[in-house]
Motif scaffolding. Structure first.
Motif, short mmCIF file in Angstrom:
data_model
loop_
_atom_site.label_atom_id
_atom_site.label_comp_id
_atom_site.label_asym_id
_atom_site.label_seq_id
_atom_site.Cartn_x
_atom_site.Cartn_y
_atom_site.Cartn_z
N PHE A 51 110.33 -68.32 60.29
CA PHE A 51 109.62 -68.04 59.06
C PHE A 51 109.71 -69.24 58.12
O PHE A 51 110.78 -69.81 57.93
CB PHE A 51 110.23 -66.82 58.34
N ILE A 52 108.58 -69.59 57.55
CA ILE A 52 108.52 -70.61 56.50
C ILE A 52 108.32 -69.91 55.15
O ILE A 52 108.94 -70.26 54.16
CB ILE A 52 107.35 -71.60 56.75
N VAL A 53 107.46 -68.91 55.14
CA VAL A 53 107.20 -68.06 53.98
C VAL A 53 107.23 -66.63 54.48
O VAL A 53 106.62 -66.32 55.50
CB VAL A 53 105.82 -68.38 53.34
N ARG A 54 107.91 -65.76 53.77
CA ARG A 54 107.97 -64.36 54.19
C ARG A 54 107.92 -63.45 52.97
O ARG A 54 108.93 -62.93 52.50
CB ARG A 54 109.24 -64.10 55.00
N PRO A 114 96.62 -62.85 47.79
CA PRO A 114 97.20 -61.96 48.80
C PRO A 114 98.35 -61.14 48.24
O PRO A 114 99.14 -61.62 47.45
CB PRO A 114 97.70 -62.92 49.88
N GLU A 115 98.40 -59.89 48.68
CA GLU A 115 99.50 -59.02 48.30
C GLU A 115 100.80 -59.53 48.91
O GLU A 115 101.85 -59.54 48.28
CB GLU A 115 99.21 -57.60 48.79
N ARG A 116 100.71 -59.94 50.18
CA ARG A 116 101.88 -60.45 50.91
C ARG A 116 101.39 -61.58 51.80
O ARG A 116 100.41 -61.44 52.52
CB ARG A 116 102.50 -59.33 51.74
N LEU A 117 102.09 -62.70 51.78
CA LEU A 117 101.73 -63.85 52.59
C LEU A 117 102.92 -64.23 53.45
O LEU A 117 104.05 -64.30 52.96
CB LEU A 117 101.34 -65.04 51.69
N VAL A 118 102.64 -64.46 54.74
CA VAL A 118 103.67 -64.86 55.68
C VAL A 118 103.18 -66.09 56.42
O VAL A 118 102.03 -66.15 56.85
CB VAL A 118 103.98 -63.72 56.67
#
Length: 95
Positions: free
Chosen positions: A35-38, A51-55
């Motif tokens: 994971f880089i962004v979670r 975005p509500e959630r970005l991964v």
């Protein structure tokens, strides 16, 4: 060449989505993903993307990223995500 899986997620059932999050982390190891962004805080700089959630996940190459996505391990987690969220996902090669 590194590859990045970028996922925009709209969580419809936060309680059910927790099961997906718990399973996903363990599926990455065999494919050298991380994971880089979670789900961290985001701020729109241009346009109307919010975005509500970005991964964002990083893999050594796109073949490993695609193999992870199609793997039996991740397929179990993916089915949970499909049930509790809607998302858009792509793989992008780095430079």
């Amino acid at each position: 060449m590194s590859a990045y899986v970028i996922v925009e997620v709209k969580v419809n059932d936060p309680v059910g989505y927790e099961d997906y999050k718990k399973l996903t982390a363990g599926t990455l190891t065999a494919y050298q993903g991380k994971f880089i962004v979670r789900g961290g805080k985001t701020k729109t700089l241009e346009g109307d993307w919010n975005p509500e959630r970005l991964v964002i996940l990083e893999f050594p190459n796109s073949d490993l990223a695609k193999a992870w996505w199609a793997s039996p391990e991740y397929t179990v987690a993916k089915q949970i995500r499909y049930k509790h969220a809607t998302s858009r996902m792509l793989v992008a090669e780095g430079i």
